[in-house]
Write a protein that holds these residues in place. Structure first.
Motif, PDB file in Angstrom:
ATOM      1  N   MET A   1      12.873   1.381 -10.823  1.00 30.27           N
ATOM      2  CA  MET A   1      11.726   1.275 -11.711  1.00 30.27           C
ATOM      3  C   MET A   1      10.506   1.854 -11.024  1.00 30.27           C
ATOM      4  SD  MET A   1      11.855  -2.317 -13.508  1.00 30.27           S
ATOM      5  CE  MET A   1      10.579  -1.581 -14.458  1.00 30.27           C
ATOM      6  N   ASN A   2       9.637   2.460 -11.823  1.00 30.20           N
ATOM      7  CA  ASN A   2       8.358   2.929 -11.281  1.00 30.20           C
ATOM      8  C   ASN A   2       7.282   1.938 -11.694  1.00 30.20           C
ATOM      9  OD1 ASN A   2       9.266   5.423 -10.158  1.00 30.20           O
ATOM     10  ND2 ASN A   2       9.523   6.122 -12.248  1.00 30.20           N
ATOM     11  N   LEU A   3       6.665   1.331 -10.699  1.00 31.06           N
ATOM     12  CA  LEU A   3       5.670   0.299 -10.977  1.00 31.06           C
ATOM     13  C   LEU A   3       4.279   0.845 -10.691  1.00 31.06           C
ATOM     14  CD1 LEU A   3       5.355  -2.837 -11.583  1.00 31.06           C
ATOM     15  CD2 LEU A   3       5.129  -3.072  -9.115  1.00 31.06           C
ATOM     16  N   PHE A   4       3.453   0.817 -11.704  1.00 34.13           N
ATOM     17  CA  PHE A   4       2.099   1.333 -11.557  1.00 34.13           C
ATOM     18  C   PHE A   4       1.182   0.194 -11.122  1.00 34.13           C
ATOM     19  CE2 PHE A   4      -2.041   2.239 -13.521  1.00 34.13           C
ATOM     20  CZ  PHE A   4      -2.339   3.360 -12.773  1.00 34.13           C
ATOM     21  N   LEU A   5       0.553   0.379  -9.981  1.00 26.63           N
ATOM     22  CA  LEU A   5      -0.282  -0.666  -9.414  1.00 26.63           C
ATOM     23  C   LEU A   5      -1.735  -0.370  -9.764  1.00 26.63           C
ATOM     24  CD1 LEU A   5      -0.623  -3.019  -7.383  1.00 26.63           C
ATOM     25  CD2 LEU A   5      -0.548  -1.320  -5.562  1.00 26.63           C
ATOM     26  N   SER A   6      -2.382  -1.297 -10.435  1.00 29.63           N
ATOM     27  CA  SER A   6      -3.770  -0.992 -10.791  1.00 29.63           C
ATOM     28  C   SER A   6      -4.673  -2.208 -10.625  1.00 29.63           C
ATOM     29  CB  SER A   6      -3.837  -0.440 -12.222  1.00 29.63           C
ATOM     30  OG  SER A   6      -4.017  -1.458 -13.146  1.00 29.63           O
ATOM     31  N   GLY A   7      -5.941  -1.988 -10.711  1.00 38.17           N
ATOM     32  CA  GLY A   7      -6.909  -3.065 -10.557  1.00 38.17           C
ATOM     33  C   GLY A   7      -8.227  -2.526 -10.065  1.00 38.17           C
ATOM     34  N   HIS A   8      -9.247  -3.319 -10.217  1.00 36.96           N
ATOM     35  CA  HIS A   8     -10.590  -2.936  -9.805  1.00 36.96           C
ATOM     36  C   HIS A   8     -10.615  -2.738  -8.285  1.00 36.96           C
ATOM     37  CE1 HIS A   8     -14.777  -2.582 -10.729  1.00 36.96           C
ATOM     38  NE2 HIS A   8     -15.111  -3.425  -9.786  1.00 36.96           N
ATOM     39  N   VAL A   9     -11.526  -1.891  -7.816  1.00 36.96           N
ATOM     40  CA  VAL A   9     -11.634  -1.677  -6.378  1.00 36.96           C
ATOM     41  C   VAL A   9     -11.916  -3.019  -5.675  1.00 36.96           C
ATOM     42  CG1 VAL A   9     -14.108  -1.056  -6.460  1.00 36.96           C
ATOM     43  CG2 VAL A   9     -12.692  -0.186  -4.620  1.00 36.96           C
ATOM     44  N   ASP A  10     -11.231  -3.259  -4.565  1.00 35.03           N
ATOM     45  CA  ASP A  10     -11.363  -4.496  -3.782  1.00 35.03           C
ATOM     46  C   ASP A  10     -10.672  -5.717  -4.387  1.00 35.03           C
ATOM     47  OD1 ASP A  10     -12.607  -3.384  -1.677  1.00 35.03           O
ATOM     48  OD2 ASP A  10     -14.627  -4.129  -2.144  1.00 35.03           O
ATOM     49  N   ALA A  11      -9.906  -5.529  -5.454  1.00 36.49           N
ATOM     50  CA  ALA A  11      -9.200  -6.675  -6.040  1.00 36.49           C
ATOM     51  C   ALA A  11      -8.122  -7.186  -5.083  1.00 36.49           C
ATOM     52  CB  ALA A  11      -8.580  -6.280  -7.376  1.00 36.49           C
ATOM     53  N   GLY A  12      -7.677  -6.292  -4.178  1.00 35.92           N
ATOM     54  CA  GLY A  12      -6.659  -6.698  -3.202  1.00 35.92           C
ATOM     55  C   GLY A  12      -5.318  -6.012  -3.422  1.00 35.92           C
ATOM     56  N   LYS A  13      -5.313  -4.883  -4.077  1.00 31.67           N
ATOM     57  CA  LYS A  13      -4.046  -4.186  -4.377  1.00 31.67           C
ATOM     58  C   LYS A  13      -3.314  -3.792  -3.100  1.00 31.67           C
ATOM     59  CE  LYS A  13      -6.223  -0.977  -6.549  1.00 31.67           C
ATOM     60  NZ  LYS A  13      -7.551  -1.577  -6.439  1.00 31.67           N
ATOM     61  N   SER A  14      -4.046  -3.139  -2.189  1.00 33.21           N
ATOM     62  CA  SER A  14      -3.377  -2.662  -0.976  1.00 33.21           C
ATOM     63  C   SER A  14      -2.924  -3.837  -0.119  1.00 33.21           C
ATOM     64  CB  SER A  14      -4.315  -1.773  -0.164  1.00 33.21           C
ATOM     65  OG  SER A  14      -4.921  -0.833  -0.997  1.00 33.21           O
ATOM     66  N   THR A  15      -3.770  -4.859  -0.036  1.00 32.10           N
ATOM     67  CA  THR A  15      -3.403  -6.048   0.738  1.00 32.10           C
ATOM     68  C   THR A  15      -2.133  -6.665   0.150  1.00 32.10           C
ATOM     69  OG1 THR A  15      -5.743  -6.420   1.122  1.00 32.10           O
ATOM     70  CG2 THR A  15      -4.268  -8.261   1.598  1.00 32.10           C
ATOM     71  N   LEU A  16      -2.105  -6.756  -1.167  1.00 29.72           N
ATOM     72  CA  LEU A  16      -0.959  -7.376  -1.830  1.00 29.72           C
ATOM     73  C   LEU A  16       0.313  -6.586  -1.548  1.00 29.72           C
ATOM     74  CD1 LEU A  16      -0.826  -9.033  -5.226  1.00 29.72           C
ATOM     75  CD2 LEU A  16       0.812  -7.274  -4.768  1.00 29.72           C
ATOM     76  N   MET A  17       0.230  -5.269  -1.655  1.00 28.14           N
ATOM     77  CA  MET A  17       1.426  -4.462  -1.441  1.00 28.14           C
ATOM     78  C   MET A  17       1.845  -4.488   0.023  1.00 28.14           C
ATOM     79  SD  MET A  17       3.070  -3.391  -3.823  1.00 28.14           S
ATOM     80  CE  MET A  17       2.779  -4.054  -5.418  1.00 28.14           C
ATOM     81  N   GLY A  18       0.853  -4.380   0.927  1.00 26.04           N
ATOM     82  CA  GLY A  18       1.166  -4.412   2.358  1.00 26.04           C
ATOM     83  C   GLY A  18       1.875  -5.708   2.711  1.00 26.04           C
ATOM     84  N   ARG A  19       1.354  -6.796   2.216  1.00 27.60           N
ATOM     85  CA  ARG A  19       1.932  -8.114   2.523  1.00 27.60           C
ATOM     86  C   ARG A  19       3.303  -8.282   1.869  1.00 27.60           C
ATOM     87  NH1 ARG A  19      -0.040 -13.106   5.336  1.00 27.60           N
ATOM     88  NH2 ARG A  19       1.979 -14.089   5.363  1.00 27.60           N
ATOM     89  N   LEU A  20       3.417  -7.795   0.630  1.00 30.27           N
ATOM     90  CA  LEU A  20       4.686  -7.909  -0.073  1.00 30.27           C
ATOM     91  C   LEU A  20       5.772  -7.091   0.634  1.00 30.27           C
ATOM     92  CD1 LEU A  20       5.971  -9.164  -2.612  1.00 30.27           C
ATOM     93  CD2 LEU A  20       5.309  -7.111  -3.874  1.00 30.27           C
ATOM     94  N   LEU A  21       5.408  -5.882   1.062  1.00 30.64           N
ATOM     95  CA  LEU A  21       6.375  -5.042   1.767  1.00 30.64           C
ATOM     96  C   LEU A  21       6.815  -5.723   3.063  1.00 30.64           C
ATOM     97  CD1 LEU A  21       4.778  -1.495   1.294  1.00 30.64           C
ATOM     98  CD2 LEU A  21       6.832  -2.372   0.197  1.00 30.64           C
ATOM     99  N   PHE A  22       5.863  -6.388   3.725  1.00 29.46           N
ATOM    100  CA  PHE A  22       6.180  -7.098   4.961  1.00 29.46           C
ATOM    101  C   PHE A  22       7.137  -8.262   4.665  1.00 29.46           C
ATOM    102  CE2 PHE A  22       5.099 -10.616   7.889  1.00 29.46           C
ATOM    103  CZ  PHE A  22       5.530 -10.046   9.067  1.00 29.46           C
ATOM    104  N   GLU A  23       6.796  -9.059   3.659  1.00 27.75           N
ATOM    105  CA  GLU A  23       7.619 -10.229   3.331  1.00 27.75           C
ATOM    106  C   GLU A  23       9.025  -9.818   2.873  1.00 27.75           C
ATOM    107  OE1 GLU A  23       6.186 -13.701   2.626  1.00 27.75           O
ATOM    108  OE2 GLU A  23       4.376 -13.099   3.720  1.00 27.75           O
ATOM    109  N   LEU A  24       9.112  -8.647   2.244  1.00 28.44           N
ATOM    110  CA  LEU A  24      10.421  -8.186   1.783  1.00 28.44           C
ATOM    111  C   LEU A  24      11.150  -7.377   2.861  1.00 28.44           C
ATOM    112  CD1 LEU A  24       9.479  -7.069  -1.834  1.00 28.44           C
ATOM    113  CD2 LEU A  24      10.956  -8.989  -1.256  1.00 28.44           C
ATOM    114  N   GLY A  25      10.501  -7.319   4.053  1.00 33.46           N
ATOM    115  CA  GLY A  25      11.164  -6.674   5.183  1.00 33.46           C
ATOM    116  C   GLY A  25      10.987  -5.171   5.251  1.00 33.46           C
ATOM    117  N   ARG A  26      10.048  -4.609   4.492  1.00 34.94           N
ATOM    118  CA  ARG A  26       9.863  -3.152   4.541  1.00 34.94           C
ATOM    119  C   ARG A  26       8.909  -2.718   5.660  1.00 34.94           C
ATOM    120  NH1 ARG A  26      12.781   0.597   1.205  1.00 34.94           N
ATOM    121  NH2 ARG A  26      11.287   2.094   2.018  1.00 34.94           N
ATOM    122  N   ILE A  27       8.031  -3.622   6.104  1.00 30.56           N
ATOM    123  CA  ILE A  27       7.160  -3.289   7.235  1.00 30.56           C
ATOM    124  C   ILE A  27       7.524  -4.263   8.346  1.00 30.56           C
ATOM    125  CG2 ILE A  27       4.764  -3.313   8.074  1.00 30.56           C
ATOM    126  CD1 ILE A  27       3.834  -2.700   5.292  1.00 30.56           C
TER     127      ILE A  27
END
Ligand code: GDP
Length: 462
Positions: A1-27
């Protein structure tokens, strides 16, 4: 699936993805520590999680995501490619090319006091992002209500934001059953994969629902049309390995195979597919829906541009300069009239265009014609009776209409001559991915729509 990540600047998109990738073992922990140290050095400690995603030095220094970054992750049941859109207003055009490749959307909103409101007001990007992705055919959305740690995990705040977003999501065309809300704290990693740990006590008191990963796992997988002819709109061109020309993008119909000859449109050039890369692996073929990089041979790089479409020589994509489209007009102040100039966005391409004729207004829900174009007689009647006849020589916000669009010419050299170059377009009925357009004026998206008429085919090369 292609998931489009969106939100206002500073909403925490990058933090959320970085943390999620870590928790799922990608980082891994080592990379995370390196990011943390480097980010501390720049005095941007709170951005350390975001570094899993934000790539270039400039992005890191400015602390924003500028380009569409591609990352992939595995939830227990889904393989997800994340299309990370820049939240900054200047970068909305980049966002459109990401949104046009998406199957589902993840919207991150900032729950802290005043911040959600700022991102949601007119001019804020939250509304525009949602309208955009829906107009581009994305029907499932997950809303991650982030930074709930900032408001003591307040259930009332969570519900207040859900209540504010729900009617807007419905109005934008998202079905309530395909709209999910989840409370999270990206920074503390709470309710992304699990809601364990003492930090999550405040949330567990009232929330027993799914985590973000549970919701991602339950997204409906998209159906892909692999029986139609190949359509590959180029979203990026670069020099790949061995100095081959590489092009990346999403396959919007059909199948591509190594060794295949493809025509590049506009133009008469034929390229040969040397290799196909999918998720960092070399594959012999790929099909509709996949984000791939193709290495091409036998082609002069000047003939392949962002916005070119690769297709089988025997069934090329139609080219057009004039066409009709059904559009939905966004929240605009200055209405659209016949003659209005704008920028037309189609996949990664944008070209100058204008509304040539307003043909009819349509019912938003059913698509039925409400009123056809005002003729001279209507005009006279309006003059005589002074009836408040809803004439529509203009299109105002919220209207749905059928209009004729013409591309505008670009100046050639120093002469005053302009040339109008046709672009590859296909009707929505033929190919949903290729039939979507967006209309922008003065840096703002004013309408989105789908292509109606069958465009003329270029002559077939054998
Ligand atoms: P983006 O612009 O949407 O990508 O936002 P970032 O991920 O760069 O985050 C913006 C700021 O919000 C950074 O300082 C983050 O550390 C902070 N942030 C992100 N998520 C949370 C959260 O859940 N709680 C708190 N307290 N801060 C957060």
């Amino acid at each position: 699936m292609n998931l489009f990540l969106s939100g206002h600047v500073d909403a925490g998109k990058s933090t959320l993805m970085g943390r999620l990738l870590f928790e799922l073992g990608r980082i891994d922990e080592k990379t995370r520590k390196t990011n943390e140290r480097a980010s501390d050095k720049l005095g941007k400690g709170s951005f350390s999680w975001a570094w899993g995603l934000d790539g270039t030095t400039e992005e890191r220094e400015r602390g924003i995501t500028m380009d569409i970054a591609l990352q992939s992750m595995m939830t227990p049941r889904r393989q997800i490619t994340i299309l990370d859109a820049p939240g900054h207003k200047d970068f909305v055009p980049n966002m459109i090319s990401g949104a046009s490749q998406a199957d589902s959307a993840l919207l991150v909103v900032d729950a802290s006091t005043g911040e959600f409101e700022a991102g949601f007001q007119r001019g804020g990007q939250t509304r525009e992002h949602l309208l955009l992705v829906r107009s581009l055919g994305v029907s499932q959305v997950i809303v991650a209500i982030n930074k709930l740690d900032q408001v003591n995990w307040s259930r009332a705040r969570f519900e207040e934001i859900c209540d504010a977003l729900r009617p807007f999501l419905v109005q934008s065309g998202f079905h309530p059953s395909k709209t999910k809300f989840v409370p999270v704290s990206a920074y503390h990693g709470i309710n992304l994969v699990s809601s364990n740990g003492t930090e999550a006590d405040g949330l567990r008191e009232w929330y027993k629902g799914p985590t973000l990963t549970d919701l991602l796992d339950k997204l409906e997988p998209p159906t892909r049309d692999i029986l139609t002819s190949l359509r590959f709109p180029v979203s990026n061109v670069f020099r790949g390995q061995g100095s081959y020309l590489s092009v990346s993008g999403r396959i919007c119909g059909g199948i591509v195979q190594v060794g295949e000859k493809l025509r590049v449109l506009p133009g008469d050039e034929i390229a040969v597919v040397k290799s196909i890369e999918l998720e960092d692996e070399s594959v012999p073929w790929a099909m509709s829906g996949a984000n791939v990089t193709l290495s091409l041979t036998s082609i002069d790089p000047v003939n392949v541009l962002v916005g070119s479409v690769l297709c089988p020589p025997s069934d090329p994509v139609p080219l057009a300069t004039v066409f009709t489209a059904r559009i939905i007009v966004f929240d605009i102040q200055v209405p659209i009239t016949a003659g209005t100039s704008f920028e037309l966005f189609h996949h990664s391409r944008d070209v100058p265009a204008s509304a040539l004729k307003l043909l009819s207004t349509l019912d938003r829900a059913t698509g039925q014609v409400i009123k056809t174009s005002p003729r001279y007689m209507d005009f006279i009647l309006v003059q005589i009776h002074a009836d408040p006849v809803p004439h529509f020589s203009v299109l105002t916000k919220g209207t749905s209409a059928e209009i004729q669009i013409g591309l505008r010419g670009t100046h050639v050299g120093s002469s005053s001559n302009t040339v109008v170059r046709p672009i590859p377009l296909e009707t929505f009925a033929n190919n949903k991915d290729m039939g979507r357009i967006l209309i922008r004026r003065g840096g703002e998206t004013i309408a989105a729509g789908v292509l109606q008429n069958q465009c003329r085919k270029p002559h077939v090369l054998m």
